[in-house]
Scaffold this active site. Structure first.
Site, PDB file in Angstrom:
ATOM      1  N   ASP A 127      16.764  34.380 -20.839  1.00 18.34           N
ATOM      2  CA  ASP A 127      17.471  35.188 -21.632  1.00 18.34           C
ATOM      3  C   ASP A 127      18.848  34.317 -22.341  1.00 18.34           C
ATOM      4  O   ASP A 127      19.278  33.283 -21.559  1.00 18.34           O
ATOM      5  CB  ASP A 127      17.984  36.360 -20.735  1.00 18.34           C
ATOM      6  CG  ASP A 127      18.603  37.474 -21.679  1.00 18.34           C
ATOM      7  OD1 ASP A 127      18.351  37.742 -22.744  1.00 18.34           O
ATOM      8  OD2 ASP A 127      19.650  38.116 -21.247  1.00 18.34           O
ATOM      9  N   SER A 128      19.306  35.008 -23.376  1.00 17.50           N
ATOM     10  CA  SER A 128      20.636  34.575 -23.996  1.00 17.50           C
ATOM     11  C   SER A 128      21.816  34.828 -22.900  1.00 17.50           C
ATOM     12  O   SER A 128      22.835  33.994 -23.083  1.00 17.50           O
ATOM     13  CB  SER A 128      20.669  35.098 -25.299  1.00 17.50           C
ATOM     14  OG  SER A 128      20.976  36.425 -25.127  1.00 17.50           O
ATOM     15  N   CYS A 187      14.060  38.535 -23.108  1.00 15.21           N
ATOM     16  CA  CYS A 187      15.114  38.822 -24.124  1.00 15.21           C
ATOM     17  C   CYS A 187      14.418  39.381 -25.370  1.00 15.21           C
ATOM     18  O   CYS A 187      13.588  38.767 -25.843  1.00 15.21           O
ATOM     19  CB  CYS A 187      15.999  37.483 -24.674  1.00 15.21           C
ATOM     20  SG  CYS A 187      17.011  37.445 -25.947  1.00 15.21           S
ATOM     21  N   GLU A 227      28.382  44.492 -20.947  1.00  8.38           N
ATOM     22  CA  GLU A 227      28.844  43.229 -20.511  1.00  8.38           C
ATOM     23  C   GLU A 227      30.359  43.227 -20.155  1.00  8.38           C
ATOM     24  O   GLU A 227      30.817  42.433 -19.139  1.00  8.38           O
ATOM     25  CB  GLU A 227      28.591  42.184 -21.752  1.00  8.38           C
ATOM     26  CG  GLU A 227      27.220  41.902 -22.124  1.00  8.38           C
ATOM     27  CD  GLU A 227      27.023  40.430 -22.418  1.00  8.38           C
ATOM     28  OE1 GLU A 227      27.850  39.879 -22.576  1.00  8.38           O
ATOM     29  OE2 GLU A 227      26.015  40.007 -22.210  1.00  8.38           O
ATOM     30  N   CYS A 246      16.388  46.984 -25.402  1.00  7.13           N
ATOM     31  CA  CYS A 246      17.327  45.706 -24.974  1.00  7.13           C
ATOM     32  C   CYS A 246      17.431  45.821 -23.301  1.00  7.13           C
ATOM     33  O   CYS A 246      17.599  46.871 -22.900  1.00  7.13           O
ATOM     34  CB  CYS A 246      18.595  45.850 -25.660  1.00  7.13           C
ATOM     35  SG  CYS A 246      19.673  44.980 -25.082  1.00  7.13           S
ATOM     36  N   HIS A 275      19.859  44.940 -21.466  1.00  6.68           N
ATOM     37  CA  HIS A 275      21.150  45.503 -21.076  1.00  6.68           C
ATOM     38  C   HIS A 275      21.139  46.991 -20.725  1.00  6.68           C
ATOM     39  O   HIS A 275      21.699  47.479 -20.256  1.00  6.68           O
ATOM     40  CB  HIS A 275      22.207  45.213 -22.041  1.00  6.68           C
ATOM     41  CG  HIS A 275      22.663  43.552 -22.138  1.00  6.68           C
ATOM     42  ND1 HIS A 275      21.917  42.628 -22.633  1.00  6.68           N
ATOM     43  CD2 HIS A 275      23.900  43.368 -21.850  1.00  6.68           C
ATOM     44  CE1 HIS A 275      22.742  41.694 -22.264  1.00  6.68           C
ATOM     45  NE2 HIS A 275      23.656  41.749 -22.089  1.00  6.68           N
TER      46      HIS A 275
END
Length: 278
Positions: free
Chosen positions: A14-15, A77, A162, A196, A198
């Protein structure tokens, strides 16, 4: 450089941090395998970058995981899956090693839709980059042409997660705003994909603002179930994966900046090693 054909761990890329929600479900579903996670945090986020840049960065990370002995890599991702996966599968893998595999997270999510939606009206909550790529529209149209897809870009959700603000009152404003915007597109939506990695950390708030009849799908379990099915159908690849139940975490940025947020995403303490890709 000739790559080794020796068995190795499952690579998960993942990034940044979001892919850890995928890894968490992979470990829960397939605990016997070894996993090597790589977060390219030094160059995150990928979502606002061009297709060419995301493709180049993703290929570098896939190649790095191959160099570490991974025979199979999961792009955990959505941005990398949307902007780089197809090119890597079609053009790069045959030259690098035709026996290795790179899988993404969008197709498993799309496949699940047909088993869940009754109204044939589904929603996708995702980053701007994933929405613009139209990857969900394309994948779902291939599998289920009768399903209509409605998308909503949620640019503030990743920063909220984040920065550890996903449980804050401020998060409610942005979650409600985008959930309401999605449902205004079509009142008959009965299934929503969190597009996503996240977003699972916001799932509780998202459910609060979705109508009670709407099913919310997080990708982690969908990807884990899809990988389990893939390995059952491909015993040759399964035999090329090591099984000691080990977990290794790598980041291209400071481990001090990585470990605490990563532990939130993964759900248990994470201790990463710093690596450079070149």
């Amino acid at each position: 450089m000739t790559l080794s054909s020796a068995p190795g761990p499952i690579g998960v890329f993942d990034s940044g941090f979001g892919g850890l929600t995928i890894l968490r479900e992979l470990v829960q579903t397939l605990p016997e395998y070894d996993y090597l996670y790589l977060g390219d945090n030094a160059r995150a986020p990928y979502g606002t970058r061009s297709f060419e840049t995301v493709y180049r960065f993703t290929l570098e990370c896939v190649q790095y995981l191959f160099d570490q002995g991974c025979q199979l890599v999961v792009l955990a991702c959505n941005t990398a899956s949307a902007k780089a996966l197809r090119t890597i599968q079609q053009y790069d893998l045959p030259a690098i090693d035709p026996d290795r595999r790179v899988l993404g997270v969008i197709r498993p999510s799309a496949e699940a839709i047909g088993r869940v939606s009754l109204s044939n009206r589904i929603g996708v909550l995702a980053t701007s980059g994933t929405v613009k790529s139209e990857s969900y529209l394309l994948e779902i149209a291939k599998l289920y042409p009768q399903i209509q897809v409605f998308q909503e870009a949620c640019p503030m959700w990743v920063p909220l997660v984040e920065n550890g603000e996903y449980n804050s009152p401020g998060a409610d404003y942005f979650v409600k705003r985008h959930v309401d915007a999605l449902m205004r597109q079509c009142a008959d939506i009965d299934t929503v994909i969190l597009g996503c990695t996240h977003y699972p950390l916001l799932a509780e708030k998202i459910r609060q603002y979705l109508p009670s009849h709407v099913t919310l799908l997080s990708q982690g379990q969908l990807v884990a179930d899809s990988l389990a099915d893939y390995l059952e159908r491909h015993p040759g690849m399964d035999s090329r994966l090591t099984r000691q139940g080990s977990l290794t975490f790598l980041t291209t940025d400071s481990t001090d900046l990585f470990n605490q947020p990563a532990s939130r995403f993964f759900g248990r303490p994470v201790s990463a090693q710093f690596v450079t890709l070149s």
